[in-house]
Design a protein around this motif. Structure first.
Motif, mmCIF file in Angstrom:
data_model
loop_
_atom_site.group_PDB
_atom_site.id
_atom_site.type_symbol
_atom_site.label_atom_id
_atom_site.label_comp_id
_atom_site.label_asym_id
_atom_site.label_seq_id
_atom_site.Cartn_x
_atom_site.Cartn_y
_atom_site.Cartn_z
ATOM 1 N N ALA A 88 0.805 -1.205 0.000
ATOM 2 C CA ALA A 88 0.000 0.000 0.000
ATOM 3 C C ALA A 88 0.849 1.272 0.000
ATOM 4 O O ALA A 88 0.357 2.340 -0.302
ATOM 5 C CB ALA A 88 -0.924 0.006 1.216
ATOM 6 N N ALA A 89 2.125 1.147 0.353
ATOM 7 C CA ALA A 89 2.986 2.321 0.414
ATOM 8 C C ALA A 89 3.387 2.781 -0.984
ATOM 9 O O ALA A 89 3.380 2.015 -1.935
ATOM 10 C CB ALA A 89 4.231 2.009 1.236
ATOM 11 N N THR A 90 3.774 4.054 -1.093
ATOM 12 C CA THR A 90 4.213 4.611 -2.363
ATOM 13 C C THR A 90 5.661 4.229 -2.617
ATOM 14 O O THR A 90 6.513 4.470 -1.773
ATOM 15 C CB THR A 90 4.097 6.144 -2.331
ATOM 16 O OG1 THR A 90 2.770 6.483 -1.987
ATOM 17 C CG2 THR A 90 4.475 6.740 -3.662
ATOM 18 N N PRO A 91 5.984 3.633 -3.768
ATOM 19 C CA PRO A 91 7.372 3.278 -4.052
ATOM 20 C C PRO A 91 8.266 4.504 -4.123
ATOM 21 O O PRO A 91 7.859 5.558 -4.586
ATOM 22 C CB PRO A 91 7.302 2.586 -5.418
ATOM 23 C CG PRO A 91 5.884 2.228 -5.611
ATOM 24 C CD PRO A 91 5.076 3.213 -4.813
ATOM 25 N N ARG A 92 9.503 4.360 -3.658
ATOM 26 C CA ARG A 92 10.482 5.432 -3.682
ATOM 27 C C ARG A 92 11.356 5.285 -4.918
ATOM 28 O O ARG A 92 11.496 4.215 -5.482
ATOM 29 C CB ARG A 92 11.376 5.387 -2.442
ATOM 30 C CG ARG A 92 10.619 5.436 -1.128
ATOM 31 C CD ARG A 92 9.887 6.779 -0.983
ATOM 32 N NE ARG A 92 9.308 6.930 0.333
ATOM 33 C CZ ARG A 92 8.030 6.814 0.613
ATOM 34 N NH1 ARG A 92 7.177 6.517 -0.324
ATOM 35 N NH2 ARG A 92 7.588 6.987 1.819
ATOM 36 N N VAL A 93 11.972 6.379 -5.326
ATOM 37 C CA VAL A 93 12.883 6.366 -6.459
ATOM 38 C C VAL A 93 14.223 5.796 -5.982
ATOM 39 O O VAL A 93 14.732 6.205 -4.940
ATOM 40 C CB VAL A 93 13.074 7.785 -7.014
ATOM 41 C CG1 VAL A 93 14.092 7.794 -8.128
ATOM 42 C CG2 VAL A 93 11.739 8.341 -7.470
ATOM 43 N N PRO A 94 14.811 4.851 -6.704
ATOM 44 C CA PRO A 94 16.100 4.298 -6.304
ATOM 45 C C PRO A 94 17.173 5.386 -6.239
ATOM 46 O O PRO A 94 17.139 6.360 -6.979
ATOM 47 C CB PRO A 94 16.426 3.294 -7.406
ATOM 48 C CG PRO A 94 15.122 2.984 -8.050
ATOM 49 C CD PRO A 94 14.282 4.227 -7.900
ATOM 50 N N ALA A 95 18.122 5.204 -5.332
ATOM 51 C CA ALA A 95 19.219 6.162 -5.159
ATOM 52 C C ALA A 95 20.159 6.115 -6.357
ATOM 53 O O ALA A 95 20.406 5.052 -6.917
ATOM 54 C CB ALA A 95 19.979 5.829 -3.882
ATOM 55 N N GLU A 96 20.698 7.275 -6.730
ATOM 56 C CA GLU A 96 21.673 7.345 -7.817
ATOM 57 C C GLU A 96 23.029 6.824 -7.360
ATOM 58 O O GLU A 96 23.638 6.002 -8.007
ATOM 59 C CB GLU A 96 21.809 8.780 -8.330
ATOM 60 C CG GLU A 96 20.723 9.176 -9.304
ATOM 61 C CD GLU A 96 20.740 8.347 -10.578
ATOM 62 O OE1 GLU A 96 21.813 8.182 -11.195
ATOM 63 O OE2 GLU A 96 19.674 7.855 -10.960
ATOM 64 N N HIS A 97 23.540 7.355 -6.230
ATOM 65 C CA HIS A 97 24.843 6.968 -5.682
ATOM 66 C C HIS A 97 24.702 6.856 -4.173
ATOM 67 O O HIS A 97 24.533 7.862 -3.487
ATOM 68 C CB HIS A 97 25.921 7.995 -6.024
ATOM 69 C CG HIS A 97 26.138 8.126 -7.501
ATOM 70 N ND1 HIS A 97 26.813 7.187 -8.232
ATOM 71 C CD2 HIS A 97 25.735 9.078 -8.367
ATOM 72 C CE1 HIS A 97 26.818 7.561 -9.502
ATOM 73 N NE2 HIS A 97 26.167 8.700 -9.610
#
Length: 184
Positions: A27-36
């Motif tokens: 149910a949570a909103t997915p986060r954007v993967p980290a660049e570095h």
């Protein structure tokens, strides 16, 4: 009879460890993967509160990094029940995120094994790789650090995964020792 009782107790514990403490991560909103980003962690955890946990040893170890948004690494969650057996879940990291100081690693289960002291190990079926995840939270106002863990159900592998790729897992465990180092 003692072996059977130990196996049933370990199976019940396996369900608790492998399913994790999160009610749902979908149910949570997915986060954007980290660049570095890199995270290195070894923590001794307790599912009952911030103090020591006699008769059990629950640890999480993570070594992961993200370069150009592509995550790599490995994580191991192991729960040793002194005199009864061990449950060990290993997963390869497919996403690493940082959100407000909380670091999340997710990935498909590589191996999940429940091993009673006097018995044969039980593993997930061939081709079984549900998504799982750990989230390491910064210390709260009382100085307590928490970890979220969403595992998979080794007792009933047909159940859906408890974690969603790149999604933080609600805190359900207390850190009693160890540390988590994050490099941005």
């Amino acid at each position: 009879m003692r072996k059977l009782t130990a196996a049933v107790a370990l199976g019940t514990a396996a369900t608790a460890l492998l399913t994790g403490t999160a009610t749902t991560a979908a149910a949570a909103t997915p986060r954007v993967p980290a660049e570095h980003l890199a995270v290195h962690s070894w923590t001794l955890l307790n599912e009952h509160g911030p103090g020591a946990n006699p008769g059990e040893r629950l640890t999480a170890r993570v070594d992961a990094r993200a370069v150009g948004g592509h995550a790599r690494g490995h994580a191991v969650v192991e729960h040793v029940f002194i005199g009864k057996g061990t449950i060990r879940v290993e997963f390869d990291v497919d996403c690493l995120t940082l959100d407000g100081g909380a670091v999340t690693v997710t990935g498909p289960v590589d191996t999940a094994t429940a091993t009673p002291v006097d018995g044969s190990p039980t593993t997930g079926p061939a081709g079984w790789h549900p998504e799982t995840g750990l989230t390491f939270y910064p210390a709260d106002q009382q100085g307590e650090r928490r970890v979220g863990w969403a595992g998979a159900d080794l007792v009933d592998p047909t159940k859906p995964a408890r974690a969603t790729k790149c999604t933080p897992v609600p805190a359900g465990l207390w850190v009693t020792e160890g540390r988590t180092v994050v490099h941005k």
